[in-house]
Every structure is written in C-alpha cells, then in structure tokens.
Design a protein around this motif. Structure first.
Motif, short mmCIF file in Angstrom:
data_model
loop_
_atom_site.label_atom_id
_atom_site.label_comp_id
_atom_site.label_asym_id
_atom_site.label_seq_id
_atom_site.Cartn_x
_atom_site.Cartn_y
_atom_site.Cartn_z
N UNK A 557 -3.52 -2.75 2.36
CA UNK A 557 -3.72 -3.55 2.74
C UNK A 557 -3.44 -2.78 4.63
N UNK A 558 -4.38 -2.73 4.92
CA UNK A 558 -3.78 -1.90 6.32
C UNK A 558 -3.07 -2.95 7.76
N UNK A 559 -2.50 -2.45 8.12
CA UNK A 559 -1.51 -3.44 8.64
C UNK A 559 -2.02 -2.21 10.12
N UNK A 560 -1.42 -3.08 11.63
CA UNK A 560 -2.45 -2.70 12.49
C UNK A 560 -0.28 -2.34 12.91
N UNK A 561 -0.30 -1.45 14.39
CA UNK A 561 0.96 -1.53 15.27
C UNK A 561 1.51 -2.68 15.90
N UNK A 562 0.34 -3.80 15.19
CA UNK A 562 1.10 -4.92 16.17
C UNK A 562 1.66 -6.45 15.25
N UNK A 563 1.16 -5.90 13.93
CA UNK A 563 1.13 -6.47 12.27
C UNK A 563 0.62 -7.70 12.13
N UNK A 564 -0.96 -7.11 12.95
CA UNK A 564 -1.71 -7.87 12.37
C UNK A 564 -2.69 -7.19 11.15
N UNK A 565 -3.20 -7.90 10.03
CA UNK A 565 -3.47 -7.34 9.04
C UNK A 565 -5.07 -6.89 9.65
N UNK A 566 -5.99 -5.31 9.71
CA UNK A 566 -6.35 -4.62 9.56
C UNK A 566 -7.85 -4.44 9.09
N UNK A 567 -7.13 -4.32 8.11
CA UNK A 567 -8.45 -3.53 6.87
C UNK A 567 -7.69 -4.19 5.15
N UNK A 568 -8.31 -5.10 4.52
CA UNK A 568 -7.83 -5.00 2.75
C UNK A 568 -8.92 -4.52 1.68
N UNK A 569 -8.18 -3.89 0.77
CA UNK A 569 -8.82 -4.00 -0.17
C UNK A 569 -8.37 -4.54 -1.73
N UNK A 570 -9.01 -5.77 -2.16
CA UNK A 570 -8.33 -6.51 -3.67
C UNK A 570 -8.16 -5.24 -3.97
N UNK A 571 -8.97 -4.19 -4.59
CA UNK A 571 -8.57 -4.17 -6.12
C UNK A 571 -8.91 -2.50 -5.00
N UNK A 572 -8.81 -0.97 -5.86
CA UNK A 572 -8.61 0.41 -5.75
C UNK A 572 -10.04 0.50 -5.91
N UNK A 573 -10.02 2.12 -5.00
CA UNK A 573 -11.93 2.09 -4.69
C UNK A 573 -11.80 3.64 -5.01
N UNK A 574 -13.26 4.21 -5.08
CA UNK A 574 -13.37 5.64 -5.93
C UNK A 574 -13.35 6.33 -5.19
N UNK A 575 -13.28 6.71 -4.17
CA UNK A 575 -12.85 7.59 -2.91
C UNK A 575 -12.24 6.70 -1.67
N UNK A 576 -10.34 6.22 -2.17
CA UNK A 576 -10.24 5.53 -0.72
C UNK A 576 -9.87 6.57 -0.21
N UNK A 577 -9.90 7.60 0.27
CA UNK A 577 -9.49 8.72 1.53
C UNK A 577 -11.03 7.98 2.50
N UNK A 578 -11.79 8.36 1.99
CA UNK A 578 -13.36 7.62 2.64
C UNK A 578 -13.59 6.17 2.89
N UNK A 579 -13.15 5.69 2.15
CA UNK A 579 -12.95 4.06 2.85
C UNK A 579 -11.91 3.39 3.89
N UNK A 580 -10.48 4.14 3.76
CA UNK A 580 -9.61 4.38 4.48
C UNK A 580 -10.14 5.15 6.02
N UNK A 581 -11.02 5.88 5.97
CA UNK A 581 -11.05 6.39 7.24
C UNK A 581 -12.51 5.49 7.88
N UNK A 582 -13.30 5.12 7.01
CA UNK A 582 -14.15 4.01 7.52
C UNK A 582 -13.73 3.27 8.52
N UNK A 583 -12.28 2.78 8.06
CA UNK A 583 -11.78 1.24 8.43
C UNK A 583 -11.15 2.05 9.32
#
Length: 593
Positions: A557-583
C-alpha cells in the motif's frame, strides 16, 4: 516600496491560513502570512476539533497545547435537551433527552480504533492565539497581522501582491509563486471575480458571549452542548443553545458561556442590544441575572461554496472556499483539512518533485468533500426541528400548551409511551450531526492523484455515521499501533514531514527495496517498511493493520503525505519498481524515468 519574494503568500490569519503556515513550515517551505486584522478572532465562532484535525495539529506540533487548554474528555461526552434552565414552572431544568457526541469523550470503540487522537473542544477565540503563537515560532517574522492585501495581479511566474502595513502606513509588494486565499472571501475572490454559490439566509442567528456563574442551575458534567427546549418559547432553535467556553473550568462550572438564538431573517430585534439581552434573560430564567457581556454577534446561516478552488496561481481554502452552518462542527475542520491537502502538493511542485497538474487535484478532491460537508451541515441545522415536531412544540402555541406537551416525558400519563419514543427516535436522528464519523473522518478522494486498483466501488453501510477503515485507493489510511525496537507508534505518523509511506506485507521486501531505490534516484521523500505480526520491520502487535490492510503478505500500500492511500497492490509484482514508479508518476503528475 520594499519587495519581498517568497514561494507562498498566505492571505488570512484564521484557522485555514495559520494551518497552512504551520504545515508549510513543517515541510520546509518558506511562506509569508498577511492578514488585515490586528489580532486573532475576538468572537467565539467554531469550537469542535475532530480527530483528523488533531492528527494534523499533532504533526505540526501544536496539539499538546490545544489539548492542555481544551475541554476535558469527561466534559464533552454528550449533548442534552432540557426544558430551559430554571424558572417558576416545575418542569424547568428537566432533562428531556441526551445523545453521545463525537465519540463520547473517546469512549466509542469506533473512534478509538479510528485514530490515536481524540476529538477536542476549544473555542476559536482561544484556539487561534495558540495557532498564531506556534506559527510565529515556526516562521519568525513572517506571520504579519495588521497587514492588508490591497492589490493583486497574476502573470506567468505567479502573483504580485501589494500589501499595506497598517502599523506604520507603508506599502510593499510581494512576489510569490502561489497565493493561498484564506481571507474568508473578503478580498482575493472579489479582486479575481471568483464568486460563491449556494443557499443564503437560511437562518438569522444572534450569539451572546457572556461571563456568569450558572453552576447552581446546571448539572450533568458530561454534557457539552445544551439545547434549551424551553416551552415558554416554543422549541429548540427558538429557545437557545448553551455552550460552555471555559477557559479554566468546564461543564457546569465554566466561567464563560455562549448562547445561540434564532431570529427571523427580517426581525429588527436581532439588531437591538437591549432586546437581545432581554431575550437571553428570559431564555435562561435565572433570577436577577446580570452577566458580563463580552460580545454580541449577528450572523446568517448559509451554505455556499466557491465557484473555483483554483484560479491560476491562487487557491481558495477555508471560509474563502466554503461557508456553512456550524451544526456538526464541520467548518473549521474543513478549513484545516483544505490546508493540509493543498500544502504537501504545493511543496512537491515547488521542490520540482511533481508537475503542476498535481495542484489541480486540490479542487478535484476538496470541493466534493466540502460540498458534502455543506449539505450535511445544512441538513443538521434543519433536523433540529424534528425534536420540536416530536414534542409538538411551536412558538405559535401558548406556553401552557407547550408545557402540556412535554409533561408526559416525566409524568406517567396515557400518552407518555408514544411521546417518549417519538422523542427517542427524533434524538436518534441527531446522530447525523453528533456521530457523523464517515463525514468528518472517513471521507474519500477521487482524482488523478489516486491510482485506482479496479476493486469494486465503495458503497458505505451508512454514508454519514459509520467510518469503515480500508486501504482502497482514495481512502484514509487505517490506524494501527505498531512497534519497532520496543517503541510503540501510530503507523500513520511515519508520513510526518511530507513523506510518502510504502507499507508492504511480511513477504513484500521487493516493494520496500523498490521504494528505497526510487526515493534515492529521484530525491523523493519515501519511507518504506514491511508491517506484520511476525517477521517485519514494524510489528503489528494488535493485529489491527492485518485486520484492515486488505493485501496479502506479498502486497503493498502506498500512502500519500496527507495519509490518503494513493496506490494498492493486493499481491506482489514481477517488477515492483516499474509498477511503483508508474504509480508515483501518476500521483505526482510527472514522468519518473
């Protein structure tokens, strides 16, 4: 002419402006605050500070002083409806009913589970000096009262404002990238031609702030707000609303009080001091009542919202963006939340970490929430007439008729059962104001700064009363206490100082590694950690994060600086860095290569 250059110019020194000043200072962004008034508010105004507001005030460091000065939890557990206070009728002062308010002094399990901060009560006349002192300590010399904005123009580089120093009569110009208009709509909106839309003249109210000892006539230490449903006057709003003001003692021992009384919008008596005081004395019924009058203020209930929250480099917040009835205590809290939402976004753009379109999400996120708050506040105000209807009270009836209508509440008469239950149901409906947890705390955001995950649309069990913790993008981050190295902290405090927070499951180390790499490569403020009951960076000692996280052990779960959830991946990802960078690219409106 003395020219000043500053990233952010804040116009207005009330709750919104001072919160913006403190938050920007906390984020390391320089600002200048100017306000035409010589001092903070001299009127009581708002007083309830909800849990999210107190989380924000905790982050900027002013919460301890607010809690120290505010109403003790034991004195703000309930609201009550009373047949006046005292008088020559045997029914005077009787409690007709009561209801818990805003978590019942932090005893309601839902409120305790939602946040580590309890709702607090400190009238604006006491609150604003505390906020001002703290803002000045964080930004010395740049919180300037008695400085009036007199001119404003925009260009491609931001704004140029002219400010008049009312202390010495000089003028100077301010060049700023952004201007935050928190002036209650008095100046900036008029200069830019930005108006406000919505119902006006809903009710005319007169508020009397006075000093008097009422302890001989009041009981119920736990009651914060007293609705004086005085049958002599025919109902709740028409009788008066009594609220303690402290400052040293609270409950019945409060030294100061305010009474709100409703008048017809065209009633000339609302403008006549002696007539108002006569009505105050009649409402309270206290013998030989001779209070010290601190102020008498007249105001009109309205429900208006700014046509725009952004106009070029100018942003509207607080009363400059929305004004509505005080019922439910949503106004000041909304102002604080406006500032908190806007400041981290402006800071990100000013640092070059985000693109300008991120600032468009301020209106996209806050305007629907503020409109919902307006709708609820107006509905709350109107709903108090339900009490009068259940009791069959009316200003058109004689006092004798009205007293006959309420007597079955304390005497066993043939109509007592129906009357008592009708009142019980009417008071239960007031939970829309006094237990609106999903309105004041659980509101959600929908904008390009939220990465939707394709999960089903959120359908609340009750859109007003029940906050349901969730990590669905757009929702506030659920609260959980976690431990590391023997220290227990609220998980949400890891965002303090403007940080994104990447929370992975026990087996989500690749997410943490990806977040740390992105933070280093792009100079982004990201904290990352695994959270779980067993082998994790932070130990979920109460399993409260597990209860609400809605991801697997490999998800994140990625949380913004104002404590709101910006992004969520229920499971893992093949390329976590690419997914997170896109988000993050979507959230920050910039391409992270």
């Amino acid at each position: 002419m003395t020219d000043v250059q500053v990233p952010v110019l804040i116009v207005g020194g009330g709750g919104a402006g001072l919160t913006a000043s403190m938050t920007l200072s906390n984020l390391g962004i320089e600002s200048l605050l100017v306000t035409a008034f010589p001092n903070t508010s001299i009127l009581p105004k708002a007083h309830v500070l909800n849990q999210r507001t107190m989380e924000i005030f905790t982050e900027v460091g002013v919460a301890p002083e607010i809690y120290k000065r505010s109403t003790p939890a034991k004195n703000m557990k309930a609201t009550g409806w009373y047949a006046g206070i005292t008088g020559d009728h045997d029914g005077y002062g009787r409690e007709l009913g009561r209801l818990e308010v805003w978590g019942g002094g932090y005893t309601d399990p839902d409120y305790v589970a939602a946040s580590p901060r309890r709702t607090c009560n400190l009238p604006q006349i006491r609150l604003e000096p505390v906020l001002r002192a703290h803002a000045e300590s964080l930004n010395p010399g740049n919180v300037r009262f008695n400085h009036e904005l007199t001119g404003l123009v925009q260009d491609e580089d931001g704004v140029v404002a002219t400010v008049h120093n009312k202390d010495d009569g000089t003028d100077f110009t301010v060049r700023a990238k952004y201007l935050f208009a928190a002036d209650g709509g008095r100046t900036v909106g008029k200069i830019l031609g930005v108006g406000m839309t919505g119902p006006r003249d809903l009710m005319r109210m007169v508020t009397v702030h006075f000093t008097a000892d009422l302890s001989a006539y009041l009981k119920d230490d736990e009651v914060l707000i007293r609705w004086l449903v005085n049958p002599d006057f025919g109902g709740s709003w028409s009788s008066g609303v009594l609220v303690p003001m402290g400052p040293e003692n609270w409950g019945p021992a409060s030294e100061e009080w305010i009474v709100h009384m409703q008048y017809a919008t065209d009633d000339p008596e609302a403008m006549q001091r002696e007539k108002v005081l006569d009505r105050l004395k009649g409402t309270l019924g206290v013998p030989d009542f001779d209070p010290q009058i601190n102020s008498i203020s007249q105001w009109v209930m309205e429900g208006v919202i700014s046509d725009k929250f952004r106009e070029g480099s100018v942003f509207f917040l607080g009363d400059a963006a929305h004004r509505h009835p005080p019922t439910g205590g949503l106004g000041l809290n909304s102002a604080v939340h406006d500032a908190y939402n806007l400041c981290w976004k402006a800071a990100s753009v000013l640092r070059g970490q985000a693109g300008d379109p991120l600032l468009d999400t301020y209106e996209a996120e806050r305007k629907p929430v503020d409109q919902n708050n307006i709708n609820n506040a107006v509905a709350n105000a109107m709903n108090h007439f339900v009490i009068d209807k259940a009791l069959n009270l009316s200003p058109e009836n004689s006092p004798e008729q009205n007293w006959a209508e309420v007597r079955p509440l304390w005497e066993d008469l043939p109509e007592s059962h129906n009357k008592r239950h009708a009142l019980n149901k009417a008071i239960g409906s007031q939970t829309m104001e006094f237990r609106h947890h999903n309105v004041e705390f659980g509101y959600t955001y929908d904008s390009t700064a939220i990465v939707h995950d394709g999960s089903p649309e959120y359908v609340p069990l009750d859109p007003v009363r029940l906050y349901e913790p969730s990590t669905k993008p757009g929702h506030p981050m659920p609260h959980a206490f976690v431990e590391r190295e023997g220290e227990r902290i609220p998980l949400g405090t890891l965002v303090h100082g403007g940080h994104f927070l990447l929370i992975a499951g026990e087996d989500g180390g690749d997410w943490v590694e990806a977040a740390n790499k992105i933070a280093a490569e792009h100079n982004l403020p990201i904290k990352a950690a695994t959270v779980g009951v067993l082998d994790s960076d932070y130990v979920d000692v109460r399993a409260s994060w597990l209860k609400h996280r809605e991801i697997s052990s490999t998800g994140a779960v990625l949380v913004r600086p104002d404590r709101y959830v910006a992004f969520r991946s229920v499971d893992g990802a093949t390329d976590a860095q690419a997914v997170l960078k896109s988000a993050l690219s979507q959230v920050l409106a910039t391409e992270l290569m």
